[in-house]
Design a protein around this motif. Structure first.
Motif, PDB file in Angstrom:
ATOM      1  N   SER A 194       0.828  -1.207   0.000  1.00 51.14           N
ATOM      2  CA  SER A 194       0.000   0.000   0.000  1.00 51.14           C
ATOM      3  C   SER A 194       0.862   1.258   0.000  1.00 51.14           C
ATOM      4  N   ALA A 195       1.982   1.217   0.712  1.00 54.00           N
ATOM      5  CA  ALA A 195       2.881   2.377   0.735  1.00 54.00           C
ATOM      6  C   ALA A 195       3.483   2.631  -0.645  1.00 54.00           C
ATOM      7  N   ILE A 196       3.809   1.564  -1.370  1.00 65.91           N
ATOM      8  CA  ILE A 196       4.317   1.725  -2.738  1.00 65.91           C
ATOM      9  C   ILE A 196       3.228   2.336  -3.622  1.00 65.91           C
ATOM     10  N   LEU A 197       1.987   1.903  -3.410  1.00 59.28           N
ATOM     11  CA  LEU A 197       0.883   2.449  -4.209  1.00 59.28           C
ATOM     12  C   LEU A 197       0.667   3.932  -3.927  1.00 59.28           C
ATOM     13  N   ASP A 198       1.004   4.399  -2.719  1.00 60.41           N
ATOM     14  CA  ASP A 198       0.950   5.840  -2.453  1.00 60.41           C
ATOM     15  C   ASP A 198       1.861   6.599  -3.422  1.00 60.41           C
TER      16      ASP A 198
END
Length: 268
Positions: A194-198
């Motif tokens: 999810s952090a990468i998707l940010d």
């Protein structure tokens, strides 16, 4: 080497890591100063375009197996599917540089920036996939993004309309939904994804904005109404139907007008 030939050279590379390295190097050269006037007339030669590894096995979108993201393998398959999108996105940006001659210098600077950022996204996702015990190529994938690239290869207006501001804009809508699912899962690998998707969502707003800018610039140049002509292109090239929910906030930041967003759910 002329910057468009550098884009073609990177586009033809099959190995993902080598493609990423070549893209970063060529993008850095393009960003270092003015881009030389375009001396390469005409459109691209399609031999070897795009370069892709033997795996993943490419199948129809309907043939991609559905796996629950609440399993380790299912989450890896989800990350893999996004990784595949980003690999295709590198090729799409490189093709936008190489294929279309005679555009303003700013157009080429914009698409080199996109190519560079897509390569960064692929690297982040592939590293995460490896941390989960998998590799790019371990799951089947479909070719929807590149199919539209093929359909629009003779028309830069159609390319800008139907790749960045249609297919890539769908990513603005889908990413928050994926992140919500990852939050419900709550495992360390899900939180890391999810952090990468940010990062990807932040950058993709800019990429879609670039598509919007050049689509409108081209419509102004050619005396076309952007909204009416979009409907023509959408039907001509059989673009995928747009479905709610829409990320109106991200789309507004990417340059969609109120009028355009009001017509999103309407049949074209």
């Amino acid at each position: 080497m002329h910057h468009r030939l550098s884009a073609l050279a990177a586009l033809r590379i099959s190995d993902p890591e080598q493609k990423v390295a070549a893209t970063h190097a060529a993008a850095a050269r393009a960003a270092a100063g003015p881009i030389a006037p375009d001396a390469l007339a005409g459109t691209a030669h399609d031999d070897g375009v795009p370069g892709r590894p033997a795996r993943p096995v490419r199948v129809a979108a309907t043939a991609v197996p559905q796996r629950s993201p609440f399993t380790d393998e299912g989450r890896a398959a989800l990350v893999h599917s996004i990784c595949h999108i980003e690999f295709n996105a590198i090729n799409l940006a490189l093709d936008a540089v190489w294929r279309f001659s005679g555009m303003p210098e700013a157009y080429y600077h914009d698409w080199w920036r996109v190519a560079n950022e897509e390569a960064q996204h692929f690297t982040l996702l592939h590293a995460h996939l490896r941390s989960m015990g998998w590799q790019y190529g371990d799951f089947p994938a479909h070719d929807g993004l590149w199919t539209m690239c093929e359909k629009t290869k003779h028309d830069v207006v159609a390319r800008m309309a139907l790749v960045p501001r249609t297919l890539e804009a769908r990513g603005l809508d889908a990413t928050p939904l994926i992140q919500a699912k990852l939050t419900r899962i709550g495992t360390p690998d899900a939180r890391a994804a999810s952090a990468i998707l940010d990062i990807i969502l932040r950058d993709e707003v800019g990429h879609v904005a670039i598509g919007n800018h050049w689509y409108r610039w081209l419509c102004h140049r050619d005396g076309l109404d952007p909204i009416a002509h979009y409907r023509v292109l959408y039907r001509r090239h059989d673009a995928p139907r747009l479905r709610a929910p829409f990320n109106f906030e991200a789309r507004a930041r990417a340059g969609f007008t109120d009028e355009e967003m009001a017509t999103l759910a309407q049949p074209c």
